[in-house]
Design a protein around this motif. Sequence first.
Motif, PDB file in Angstrom:
ATOM      1  N   LYS A  93       0.842  -1.208   0.000  1.00 45.63           N
ATOM      2  CA  LYS A  93       0.000   0.000   0.000  1.00 45.63           C
ATOM      3  C   LYS A  93       0.871   1.250   0.000  1.00 45.63           C
ATOM      4  O   LYS A  93       0.663   2.191  -0.783  1.00 45.63           O
ATOM      5  N   LYS A  94       1.842   1.234   0.900  1.00 45.69           N
ATOM      6  CA  LYS A  94       2.751   2.382   1.040  1.00 45.69           C
ATOM      7  C   LYS A  94       3.505   2.622  -0.270  1.00 45.69           C
ATOM      8  O   LYS A  94       3.663   3.762  -0.724  1.00 45.69           O
ATOM      9  N   ARG A  95       3.976   1.534  -0.879  1.00 46.87           N
ATOM     10  CA  ARG A  95       4.728   1.629  -2.130  1.00 46.87           C
ATOM     11  C   ARG A  95       3.847   2.165  -3.265  1.00 46.87           C
ATOM     12  O   ARG A  95       4.290   2.983  -4.066  1.00 46.87           O
ATOM     13  N   ILE A  96       2.598   1.689  -3.319  1.00 44.47           N
ATOM     14  CA  ILE A  96       1.670   2.143  -4.369  1.00 44.47           C
ATOM     15  C   ILE A  96       1.437   3.647  -4.250  1.00 44.47           C
ATOM     16  O   ILE A  96       1.501   4.389  -5.236  1.00 44.47           O
ATOM     17  N   LYS A  97       1.207   4.119  -3.041  1.00 47.07           N
ATOM     18  CA  LYS A  97       0.940   5.549  -2.843  1.00 47.07           C
ATOM     19  C   LYS A  97       2.177   6.390  -3.165  1.00 47.07           C
ATOM     20  O   LYS A  97       2.065   7.457  -3.773  1.00 47.07           O
ATOM     21  N   GLN A  98       3.333   5.848  -2.771  1.00 47.56           N
ATOM     22  CA  GLN A  98       4.589   6.576  -3.043  1.00 47.56           C
ATOM     23  C   GLN A  98       4.830   6.693  -4.548  1.00 47.56           C
ATOM     24  O   GLN A  98       5.121   7.772  -5.066  1.00 47.56           O
ATOM     25  N   LEU A  99       4.698   5.569  -5.273  1.00 49.95           N
ATOM     26  CA  LEU A  99       4.926   5.579  -6.714  1.00 49.95           C
ATOM     27  C   LEU A  99       3.888   6.440  -7.435  1.00 49.95           C
ATOM     28  O   LEU A  99       4.203   7.132  -8.404  1.00 49.95           O
ATOM     29  N   ALA A 100       2.646   6.394  -6.953  1.00 51.80           N
ATOM     30  CA  ALA A 100       1.590   7.191  -7.586  1.00 51.80           C
ATOM     31  C   ALA A 100       1.897   8.684  -7.460  1.00 51.80           C
ATOM     32  O   ALA A 100       1.794   9.440  -8.433  1.00 51.80           O
ATOM     33  N   LEU A 101       2.304   9.105  -6.259  1.00 49.25           N
ATOM     34  CA  LEU A 101       2.636  10.518  -6.062  1.00 49.25           C
ATOM     35  C   LEU A 101       3.824  10.928  -6.936  1.00 49.25           C
ATOM     36  O   LEU A 101       3.844  12.021  -7.508  1.00 49.25           O
ATOM     37  N   GLU A 102       4.818  10.040  -7.034  1.00 49.88           N
ATOM     38  CA  GLU A 102       5.982  10.346  -7.878  1.00 49.88           C
ATOM     39  C   GLU A 102       5.596  10.449  -9.348  1.00 49.88           C
ATOM     40  O   GLU A 102       6.117  11.281 -10.093  1.00 49.88           O
ATOM     41  N   THR A 103       4.642   9.605  -9.773  1.00 53.41           N
ATOM     42  CA  THR A 103       4.252   9.565 -11.188  1.00 53.41           C
ATOM     43  C   THR A 103       3.467  10.810 -11.594  1.00 53.41           C
ATOM     44  O   THR A 103       3.337  11.104 -12.781  1.00 53.41           O
ATOM     45  N   TRP A 132      -4.157   8.890   5.129  1.00 56.68           N
ATOM     46  CA  TRP A 132      -3.156   9.442   4.195  1.00 56.68           C
ATOM     47  C   TRP A 132      -2.989  10.926   4.515  1.00 56.68           C
ATOM     48  O   TRP A 132      -3.232  11.791   3.680  1.00 56.68           O
ATOM     49  N   PRO A 133      -2.563  11.231   5.743  1.00 62.06           N
ATOM     50  CA  PRO A 133      -2.550  12.634   6.198  1.00 62.06           C
ATOM     51  C   PRO A 133      -1.608  13.522   5.392  1.00 62.06           C
ATOM     52  O   PRO A 133      -1.798  14.730   5.315  1.00 62.06           O
ATOM     53  N   GLU A 134      -0.579  12.925   4.773  1.00 64.21           N
ATOM     54  CA  GLU A 134       0.400  13.739   4.047  1.00 64.21           C
ATOM     55  C   GLU A 134      -0.028  14.055   2.618  1.00 64.21           C
ATOM     56  O   GLU A 134       0.643  14.835   1.919  1.00 64.21           O
ATOM     57  N   LEU A 135      -1.152  13.493   2.138  1.00 63.96           N
ATOM     58  CA  LEU A 135      -1.525  13.632   0.725  1.00 63.96           C
ATOM     59  C   LEU A 135      -1.727  15.092   0.331  1.00 63.96           C
ATOM     60  O   LEU A 135      -1.127  15.573  -0.635  1.00 63.96           O
ATOM     61  N   MET A 136      -2.575  15.786   1.049  1.00 62.55           N
ATOM     62  CA  MET A 136      -2.911  17.154   0.640  1.00 62.55           C
ATOM     63  C   MET A 136      -1.683  18.064   0.694  1.00 62.55           C
ATOM     64  O   MET A 136      -1.489  18.921  -0.185  1.00 62.55           O
ATOM     65  N   HIS A 137      -0.850  17.880   1.711  1.00 59.04           N
ATOM     66  CA  HIS A 137       0.379  18.684   1.801  1.00 59.04           C
ATOM     67  C   HIS A 137       1.256  18.432   0.582  1.00 59.04           C
ATOM     68  O   HIS A 137       1.818  19.369  -0.005  1.00 59.04           O
ATOM     69  N   ALA A 138       1.350  17.149   0.171  1.00 60.51           N
ATOM     70  CA  ALA A 138       2.188  16.798  -0.978  1.00 60.51           C
ATOM     71  C   ALA A 138       1.646  17.437  -2.260  1.00 60.51           C
ATOM     72  O   ALA A 138       2.410  17.950  -3.092  1.00 60.51           O
ATOM     73  N   LEU A 139       0.310  17.411  -2.425  1.00 62.75           N
ATOM     74  CA  LEU A 139      -0.294  17.989  -3.632  1.00 62.75           C
ATOM     75  C   LEU A 139      -0.089  19.509  -3.673  1.00 62.75           C
ATOM     76  O   LEU A 139       0.215  20.081  -4.723  1.00 62.75           O
ATOM     77  N   VAL A 140      -0.223  20.154  -2.502  1.00 65.52           N
ATOM     78  CA  VAL A 140       0.000  21.608  -2.430  1.00 65.52           C
ATOM     79  C   VAL A 140       1.458  21.932  -2.777  1.00 65.52           C
ATOM     80  O   VAL A 140       1.744  22.874  -3.530  1.00 65.52           O
TER      81      VAL A 140
END
Length: 876
Positions: A93-103, A132-140
Amino acid sequence: MEGAPDINTVLTNSLSTDATLRNAAEQQLTHAAETNFSQYLLTLVEALANENTQGHIRAAAGIALKNAFTAREFARQAALQAKWLNQTDPEIKKRIKQLALETLASTNAQAGQATAQVVAAIAVIELPRNQWPELMHALVQNVSEGSQHQKQASLTTIGFICEAQDAELRAALVSHSNAILTAVVQGARKEEPNNEVRLAAITALGDSLEFVGNNFKHEGERNYIMQVVCEATQAQDSRIQQGAFGCLNRIMALYYDNMRFYMEKALFGLTLLGMKSEDEDVAKLAVEFWSTVCEEELAIEDDNAQVESSDQMRPMYGFARIATNEVVPVLLNLLTKQDEDASDDEYNISRAAYQCLQLYAQAVGSTIIAPVLQFVEANLRHEDWHYRDAAVSAFGAIMDGPEERVLEPYVKSGMQPLIAMMEDPSVHVRDSTAYALGRITESCSEAIDPNVHLEPLIHQLFNGLNNAKMAASCCWALMNLAERFAGDFGAAQNPLTPHFKGCVHNLLALTGRMDCEPSVRTAAYEVLNVFVQTSANDSLADVASLSTVVLQRLEETLPLQQQVVSVEDRIILEDMQTSLCTVLQATIQRLDKEIAPQGDRIMQILLQILSTVNGKSSVPESIFAVISGLANAMEEEFVKYMQAFTPFLFNALANQEEPSLCSMAIGLVSDITRSLGERSQPYCDDFMNYLLNNLRSTALANQFKPAILQCFGDIAGAIGGHFEKYLAVVAQILQQAATITAGSDGSYEMLDYVVSLREGIMDAWGGIIGAMKSSDKTGILQPFVPSIFELLNSIAHDTNRSEALMRASMGVIGDLADAYPNGQLADAFRQEWVTAMIKETRGNREFQARTIETARWAREQVKRQIGGTQTVLSAA
């Protein structure tokens, strides 16, 4: 996907136009997902993230990944989300989210778009659960510091997240409003050099507006958001302009109360400019802004009319009224932009302007008359059909809004020119004229002088029926005329009587033509139906003749059932049979007992159709409606058809796979038993068995239960004391149903259901009490009287009530008092709430006369009861 073909090959094949390759690839993906879900997801995300793979393959990987935890059906979606939450390895799960954000940073647009969907799909599951608390910060951060591709993909992701319909996610997004706004406003600014980024941002802003209510409360933040959106309406890229006007529409709908300053400073001028844009999509959205203004102001007027004190009223700024003289002329000009090749359902700028003009008339009333009439008078005889058409359309558009008495003189003076325009050289103008006449006959019919206008109007509307484009509008206007000039039911004549025979003849001729369009035929039969319903007594001979023609036509459809070769043929045939049944039902209701001589032929034809019609057909419902009317008209004489008809009725009662037919059958049992009275008794065992089965069914919705309970009352009323054999079972059901409540947090649907259920219970008890009284069996009712009073007490103290429920309750109170005339229930009737309930119902000026009369009758029965001497039963 070990031992399987290379993932890229499978994904490529999943996009193939070759069905064999595509199906095989889809099966391989499904098998992989079922065999090892975690590994399947990891394989897909790695394919999505692989910069060396072609874009369309990466997109296919992204779509397959998204589909692994999303579905359209609610139950399937919940199962897939549970699989992600409970059956996916945490590290994967962690890997999928990490790769998705990188992509999201990929330079390939197809991969970026697909990844945005993947991230949004995971966010729907995880954000409401704080996973996924870090998602919105990452998108911003991506929007603030990332590459152009990363900015665009991240903004697109935010848009996808915000447009998701998941209720838990939408609630969770409110806490992320600051992060969302920071990202989208930054990307939407005029300083953003990349149009694709700015477009993604303005689109995401539109999707996020619902969640940023707290930010809109702060003037500084609100000013900045409005500045960015207003500047975007002036962007060079028309897509960004469209997005900006879409935002303004949403802002006006959500935050009208905050818009006064911005309307004065910017929005008024910007939207007028937008309405004149060369880009039609921009112009439509700018027009829709004013439609939204009108809708909001109409809603505020409605809301404010229902509040109890002025401090509960919402502010109403009258933006539409203030802007009338500037906005309406622009709308009128846009009406002239018709596209003669547009299909009837195509939404273009002239149609957007017409809808806005209609709403404007409702919002500002008589204020709209002057600018519209000025336009109409200037263009009604214009040489260009676009302007004539716009003039006629504009006149029709304002019929609903201004008071009828204000419109009346204008309509009176305009009727003859309008009728004459039914002969305009342009079919577009003729069609718009017919529609305008429909609007007039619906909203301002008092202006039509039957002695002056009726004959030429009817003549022109019938001429219009010959053109398929105009037929629907002409039919609508004719139905409105029939209803407008119906007069009192049973009157010897009405203004349409001199025209009735000719109208029926013309409608029969049209519907009998082989070249008649099916939609025109259906509409013409609807007109015939309304003409029959509203006919005066002097036309009854013509109605009787019509019933003969309709029966003949129904008979002629029988051999056609064997000739049907396509789905389209079947639809046309069933529409025709349904239309003929509807007209036949109207003739039966109008002729009443005079229909009896035709009863045998009617039933013979209807039973033939029932025995040959397709199992999924809607025709049986129409036939049941005809039979209901015939039973009501023939009363006890209908019994001669029961042996032949009951097999079809029983089949329908048992057909829980076709709820609408089953519902129709339940209503028909009520009609037949009321009509036959005691002669229905031989059939009541079967009726009761089917009804009880349906009551216990899990396949049928709760909405069936009130009608079934009411049906018990009708059966009791029909067979009197013979109902005793069913009493114990039915009484238990009624007592159980009476315990159902909506609860303090009940939905509107549940509140409505409880009211309708109680109506059914009261109707049932009313029929049962009357049946037992008429057969001197009131003694066997006594054990159930306390529970009846208990329910009446609940109704008396519940604010969730309907007039029908109160009328039925008054009936039961009166019936009970009447059934025990010697004061046996005096103690129960002395309770204060009984008197208060009757008084409240009797004094309600909004109730119909029959409800108030039932309450008065109940009061008299209660007085007699309390005045009695014998008390054998106490019901607390």
